[in-house]
Scaffold this motif. Structure first.
Motif, PDB file in Angstrom:
ATOM      1  N   MET A  85       0.838  -1.199   0.000  1.00  0.00           N
ATOM      2  CA  MET A  85       0.000   0.000   0.000  1.00  0.00           C
ATOM      3  C   MET A  85       0.876   1.253   0.000  1.00  0.00           C
ATOM      4  SD  MET A  85      -3.122   0.924  -0.075  1.00  0.00           S
ATOM      5  CE  MET A  85      -4.549   0.567   0.885  1.00  0.00           C
ATOM      6  N   ALA A  86       1.922   1.252   0.806  1.00  0.00           N
ATOM      7  CA  ALA A  86       2.822   2.411   0.875  1.00  0.00           C
ATOM      8  C   ALA A  86       3.526   2.627  -0.466  1.00  0.00           C
ATOM      9  CB  ALA A  86       3.850   2.212   1.982  1.00  0.00           C
ATOM     10  N   ASP A  87       3.984   1.541  -1.087  1.00  0.00           N
ATOM     11  CA  ASP A  87       4.667   1.649  -2.379  1.00  0.00           C
ATOM     12  C   ASP A  87       3.723   2.198  -3.455  1.00  0.00           C
ATOM     13  OD1 ASP A  87       6.921   0.598  -1.165  1.00  0.00           O
ATOM     14  OD2 ASP A  87       6.645  -1.423  -1.991  1.00  0.00           O
ATOM     15  N   CYS A  88       2.513   1.668  -3.507  1.00  0.00           N
ATOM     16  CA  CYS A  88       1.545   2.139  -4.503  1.00  0.00           C
ATOM     17  C   CYS A  88       1.150   3.588  -4.243  1.00  0.00           C
ATOM     18  CB  CYS A  88       0.307   1.238  -4.511  1.00  0.00           C
ATOM     19  SG  CYS A  88       0.624  -0.413  -5.182  1.00  0.00           S
ATOM     20  N   ASN A  89       0.976   3.951  -2.977  1.00  0.00           N
ATOM     21  CA  ASN A  89       0.652   5.341  -2.638  1.00  0.00           C
ATOM     22  C   ASN A  89       1.763   6.285  -3.077  1.00  0.00           C
ATOM     23  OD1 ASN A  89      -1.918   5.780  -1.474  1.00  0.00           O
ATOM     24  ND2 ASN A  89      -1.269   4.723   0.377  1.00  0.00           N
ATOM     25  N   ALA A  90       2.996   5.887  -2.833  1.00  0.00           N
ATOM     26  CA  ALA A  90       4.133   6.727  -3.218  1.00  0.00           C
ATOM     27  C   ALA A  90       4.181   6.907  -4.733  1.00  0.00           C
ATOM     28  CB  ALA A  90       5.434   6.111  -2.713  1.00  0.00           C
ATOM     29  N   GLU A  91       3.920   5.822  -5.466  1.00  0.00           N
ATOM     30  CA  GLU A  91       3.925   5.889  -6.926  1.00  0.00           C
ATOM     31  C   GLU A  91       2.791   6.785  -7.437  1.00  0.00           C
ATOM     32  OE1 GLU A  91       4.029   2.798 -10.700  1.00  0.00           O
ATOM     33  OE2 GLU A  91       4.336   2.019  -8.684  1.00  0.00           O
ATOM     34  N   ALA A  92       1.609   6.670  -6.830  1.00  0.00           N
ATOM     35  CA  ALA A  92       0.472   7.508  -7.230  1.00  0.00           C
ATOM     36  C   ALA A  92       0.764   8.979  -6.940  1.00  0.00           C
ATOM     37  CB  ALA A  92      -0.792   7.068  -6.489  1.00  0.00           C
ATOM     38  N   LYS A  93       1.391   9.249  -5.821  1.00  0.00           N
ATOM     39  CA  LYS A  93       1.736  10.621  -5.468  1.00  0.00           C
ATOM     40  C   LYS A  93       2.757  11.186  -6.449  1.00  0.00           C
ATOM     41  CE  LYS A  93       3.187  13.512  -1.638  1.00  0.00           C
ATOM     42  NZ  LYS A  93       3.591  13.569  -0.231  1.00  0.00           N
ATOM     43  N   ALA A  94       3.755  10.367  -6.810  1.00  0.00           N
ATOM     44  CA  ALA A  94       4.773  10.810  -7.753  1.00  0.00           C
ATOM     45  C   ALA A  94       4.169  11.138  -9.114  1.00  0.00           C
ATOM     46  CB  ALA A  94       5.848   9.743  -7.903  1.00  0.00           C
ATOM     47  N   LYS A  95       3.101  10.436  -9.471  1.00  0.00           N
ATOM     48  CA  LYS A  95       2.425  10.669 -10.755  1.00  0.00           C
ATOM     49  C   LYS A  95       1.346  11.745 -10.647  1.00  0.00           C
ATOM     50  CE  LYS A  95       3.155   6.025 -12.575  1.00  0.00           C
ATOM     51  NZ  LYS A  95       2.529   4.853 -13.159  1.00  0.00           N
ATOM     52  N   ASN A  96       1.191  12.345  -9.470  1.00  0.00           N
ATOM     53  CA  ASN A  96       0.191  13.385  -9.220  1.00  0.00           C
ATOM     54  C   ASN A  96      -1.228  12.945  -9.588  1.00  0.00           C
ATOM     55  OD1 ASN A  96       2.053  15.315  -8.242  1.00  0.00           O
ATOM     56  ND2 ASN A  96       2.632  15.809 -10.343  1.00  0.00           N
ATOM     57  N   LEU A  97      -1.582  11.725  -9.222  1.00  0.00           N
ATOM     58  CA  LEU A  97      -2.916  11.204  -9.527  1.00  0.00           C
ATOM     59  C   LEU A  97      -3.898  11.621  -8.437  1.00  0.00           C
ATOM     60  CD1 LEU A  97      -1.948   7.599 -10.642  1.00  0.00           C
ATOM     61  CD2 LEU A  97      -2.416   9.579 -12.080  1.00  0.00           C
TER      62      LEU A  97
END
Length: 97
Positions: A31-43
């Motif tokens: 969950m933390a990894d996916c959240n970080a990736e979503a944040k990096a993509k500004n989703l």
């Protein structure tokens, strides 16, 4: 005396903070990894929700693929009637591919 009590309290509290009861589970890490990736993509909004659903299920699929590979290799080893060290060697080779 108050300083000694405060120091002892701090030591005890730090022991609880470092205990394994607070360890991160694999699901929490995913969950933390996916959240970080979503944040990096500004989703945001529905786009973020769709991304998170895909990201979290993709991580599970990797584990499912490994389990499927294990079943396939196991079936091949059984079909070849491999036993003992020969089976171990075959499984190691099969799973590494």
């Amino acid at each position: 005396m108050k300083k000694l009590l405060a120091a002892a309290t701090l030591v005890i509290a730090s022991q609880f903070a470092l205990s394994p009861a607070f360890a991160v589970t694999p699901q929490q890490q995913r969950m933390a990894d996916c959240n970080a990736e979503a944040k990096a993509k500004n989703l945001a909004g529905d786009e973020r929700k769709a991304f998170m659903k895909q990201c979290l299920s993709a991580k599970k699929d990797g584990r499912a693929a490994q389990q499927e590979k294990m079943k396939t290799c196991n079936a091949e080893a059984t079909k070849k009637a491999l036993k003992g060290d020969a089976r171990k060697a075959f499984m190691k080779e099969c799973l590494s591919n």
